[in-house]
Design a protein around this motif. Structure first.
Motif, PDB file in Angstrom:
ATOM      1  N   VAL A   1       0.651  -8.555 -11.221  1.00 43.04           N
ATOM      2  CA  VAL A   1       0.865  -9.005  -9.842  1.00 43.04           C
ATOM      3  C   VAL A   1       2.161  -9.803  -9.744  1.00 43.04           C
ATOM      4  O   VAL A   1       2.958  -9.634  -8.812  1.00 43.04           O
ATOM      5  CB  VAL A   1      -0.340  -9.842  -9.359  1.00 43.04           C
TER       6      VAL A   1
ATOM      7  N   LEU B   1       5.349  -9.915   1.162  1.00 40.40           N
ATOM      8  CA  LEU B   1       5.583  -9.992  -0.281  1.00 40.40           C
ATOM      9  C   LEU B   1       5.487 -11.419  -0.787  1.00 40.40           C
ATOM     10  O   LEU B   1       4.989 -11.670  -1.895  1.00 40.40           O
ATOM     11  CB  LEU B   1       6.945  -9.403  -0.619  1.00 40.40           C
TER      12      LEU B   1
ATOM     13  N   VAL C   1      -5.331  -7.185  -4.029  1.00 43.60           N
ATOM     14  CA  VAL C   1      -4.156  -6.314  -3.947  1.00 43.60           C
ATOM     15  C   VAL C   1      -4.324  -5.306  -2.816  1.00 43.60           C
ATOM     16  O   VAL C   1      -3.383  -5.056  -2.035  1.00 43.60           O
ATOM     17  CB  VAL C   1      -3.928  -5.589  -5.289  1.00 43.60           C
TER      18      VAL C   1
ATOM     19  N   PHE D   1      -3.623  -7.013   0.554  1.00 43.56           N
ATOM     20  CA  PHE D   1      -2.208  -7.175   0.883  1.00 43.56           C
ATOM     21  C   PHE D   1      -1.580  -5.832   1.253  1.00 43.56           C
ATOM     22  O   PHE D   1      -0.728  -5.762   2.149  1.00 43.56           O
ATOM     23  CB  PHE D   1      -1.462  -7.816  -0.283  1.00 43.56           C
TER      24      PHE D   1
ATOM     25  N   PHE E   1       1.979 -12.236  -1.214  1.00 44.80           N
ATOM     26  CA  PHE E   1       1.516 -11.614  -2.456  1.00 44.80           C
ATOM     27  C   PHE E   1       1.899 -12.471  -3.657  1.00 44.80           C
ATOM     28  O   PHE E   1       1.106 -12.676  -4.583  1.00 44.80           O
ATOM     29  CB  PHE E   1       2.145 -10.220  -2.556  1.00 44.80           C
TER      30      PHE E   1
ATOM     31  N   SER F   1       5.402  -8.523  -7.533  1.00 39.95           N
ATOM     32  CA  SER F   1       5.825  -9.304  -6.373  1.00 39.95           C
ATOM     33  C   SER F   1       7.234  -9.856  -6.570  1.00 39.95           C
ATOM     34  O   SER F   1       8.031  -9.899  -5.624  1.00 39.95           O
ATOM     35  CB  SER F   1       4.839 -10.444  -6.099  1.00 39.95           C
TER      36      SER F   1
ATOM     37  N   TYR G   1       0.193  -5.006   4.881  1.00 35.95           N
ATOM     38  CA  TYR G   1       1.534  -4.460   5.060  1.00 35.95           C
ATOM     39  C   TYR G   1       1.492  -3.195   5.911  1.00 35.95           C
ATOM     40  O   TYR G   1       2.304  -3.017   6.832  1.00 35.95           O
ATOM     41  CB  TYR G   1       2.161  -4.150   3.698  1.00 35.95           C
TER      42      TYR G   1
ATOM     43  N   PHE H   1      -0.215 -15.553  -3.864  1.00 32.86           N
ATOM     44  CA  PHE H   1      -1.528 -15.222  -4.427  1.00 32.86           C
ATOM     45  C   PHE H   1      -1.488 -15.216  -5.946  1.00 32.86           C
ATOM     46  O   PHE H   1      -2.456 -15.604  -6.605  1.00 32.86           O
ATOM     47  CB  PHE H   1      -1.975 -13.853  -3.901  1.00 32.86           C
ATOM     48  N   SER H   2      -0.369 -14.781  -6.533  1.00 36.24           N
ATOM     49  CA  SER H   2      -0.287 -14.663  -7.984  1.00 36.24           C
ATOM     50  C   SER H   2      -0.312 -16.020  -8.676  1.00 36.24           C
ATOM     51  O   SER H   2      -0.662 -16.105  -9.856  1.00 36.24           O
ATOM     52  CB  SER H   2       0.984 -13.902  -8.385  1.00 36.24           C
TER      53      SER H   2
END
Length: 467
Positions: free
Chosen positions: A209, A178, A60, A63, A181, A213, A67, A184-185
């Motif tokens: 997460v 995003l 987290v 990411f 992200f 997201s 950003y 990734f989840s």
């Protein structure tokens, strides 16, 4: 009510140097609190739990840094901020519509997944490729494909460094981060279970997460849509247009998924599960969580579109979607009571915005909107909660704790939503003319909507429940 002629006010901003550090520290504190309230394992499993939490926190943080580096960090000396190069208007409208439609798939898939887990149990591993998960994976895949298309656009059309290319279209750049992200989840959930084991509660880090997201991407769908619309004067919702109602639908999806993940254990606790971790949470956290989510999405809908009434409409639609899903799956163990609790603060937000717009002729400020939502939650939602829920129960001994935390957190959520909504409503206005080729894309969203609904119905009715 007469249409207001007030002009938007620019929200006060914190110094740019402080903002990333303060927001990062606040996010870290919130995540650790959610981990703690999500439930701590027995002492023998604690090392594995800590490893899992560490892996997630590092990801987290990575990411968040990406950003900040790509879109917020000051450019090196000699590097200028590039002139923004926006996609054609109709292409951006198409992107927003498709992101919203994939949200439809996730809303149904997430509800279906919870219904099957509650009905059939199914340990980790055996549920990896069952139909509810496949539906959610499809939503993730479609959103990610659009994001990769946006990344290809930035790399192909942009010039200069990677930072400059991302800043040539901030909305698309944010959507790319995003979506990464969100991607990734997807593997994060099985990774979490591999490291640690079964979830203690619904507040596991992979679920957090996922919901963050997903809500972020729904907000980006709003941002993309708003980038095709001129900045407007404040007015009531009945002066809205089709774009406003699309934004309402997207906010509805965020409210449905947000309350499902964050409040499901109060709505329909599973007998014998989560009891220790669930009961150890602060007594005020349930109505405060409802207020935080409702205030953020309600104010964001109003502030970004300049249309008061959007908050209440979002709450009513979310309640209707939740009730409709319960009927579709014929599963009455889950209810729409949590969404009923969200309606009073959403209505209070709209009443505050309407009063400010028609009487004072000034846009609503975050303090007034947050206080209005907090008062409605305390005066209406708390007594309603006492009647509808076995726990928590408000009484004379704990009332002050409910009042304090609901007020504080409603104000915090209002401040964030007002600033984000003000940015979405005023920035990134790219109103280039569309070409003949672009206009042909206008048929894609309605056709895609029919295809998505047909797919959902077919996929659900032909599914075979697990043994």
């Amino acid at each position: 009510m007469a249409q207001s002629t007030i002009s938007p006010a620019s929200p006060k901003k914190m110094p740019a140097r402080l903002k990333p550090y303060l927001l990062g520290a606040l996010a870290l504190i919130i995540f650790w609190l959610m981990v703690y309230w999500g439930g701590m394992p027995p002492r023998r499993e604690l090392p594995f739990f800590i490893v899992g939490v560490t892996v997630f926190m590092v990801a987290v943080a990575g990411f968040a840094y990406a950003y900040w580096y790509l879109l917020l960090k000051p450019l090196p000396a000699g590097h200028r901020v590039p002139q923004e190069d926006a996609l054609p208007v109709t292409t951006r409208q198409l992107m927003a519509a498709l992101v919203g439609l994939t949200g439809t798939i996730l809303v149904v898939g997430a509800f279906w997944d919870e219904v099957w887990h509650r009905s059939y149990g199914i340990p980790f591993g055996e549920d990896l490729f069952w139909r509810p998960h496949l539906m959610m994976y499809l939503s993730f895949t479609l959103i990610s494909l659009m994001a990769f298309g946006g990344l290809a656009y930035l790399l192909r059309r942009g010039q200069g460094t990677l930072q400059q290319r991302f800043r040539s279209s901030p909305v698309v750049g944010t959507m790319v981060v995003l979506s990464g992200f969100l991607l990734f989840s997807v593997p994060a959930d099985p990774l979490w279970h591999t490291i640690y084991g079964e979830d203690i509660t619904a507040w596991s880090l992979p679920h957090l997460v996922l919901v963050l997201s997903f809500v972020g991407l729904m907000v980006m769908a709003v941002a993309i849509q708003l980038s095709t619309m001129r900045q407007r004067e404040w007015a009531p919702i009945w002066r809205g247009n089709g774009a406003d109602f699309f934004i309402t639908g997207v906010m509805t999806f965020a409210l449905v998924v947000g309350l499902q993940v964050m409040t499901t254990e109060w709505d329909a606790p599973v007998a014998g599960n989560f009891s220790a971790a669930f009961l150890s949470r602060p007594i005020w956290i349930f109505p405060a969580m409802v207020a935080i989510i409702a205030v953020f999405l309600g104010i964001l809908a109003n502030q970004s579109t300049r249309r008061y009434g959007m908050a209440t409409l979002t709450g009513l639609l979310a309640f209707g979607v939740r009730y409709g899903l319960i009927q579709l799956f014929n599963y009455n163990e889950m209810t729409a009571r949590n969404w009923l609790l969200a309606l009073p603060p959403l209505l209070a937000i709209d009443l505050w915005y309407a009063w400010r717009g028609t009487k004072v002729r000034q846009p609503a400020n975050w303090i007034g909107a947050g206080l209005a939502a907090a008062v409605a939650t305390i005066a209406i939602s708390l007594p309603l909660m006492n009647r509808l829920f076995a726990t928590p129960q408000v009484n004379a001994g704990n009332l002050l704790s409910f009042i304090f935390w609901i007020t504080l957190l409603s104000l915090g959520s209002s401040w964030i939503a007002t600033n984000v909504g003000e940015y979405l409503g005023t920035a990134n206005k790219h109103l280039t003319e569309t070409t003949a080729t672009d206009r042909r894309l206008q048929l894609v969203p309605p056709v895609a909507f029919v295809v998505v609904l047909s797919f959902i119905i077919l996929f659900v009715v032909t599914a075979t429940p697990p043994a």
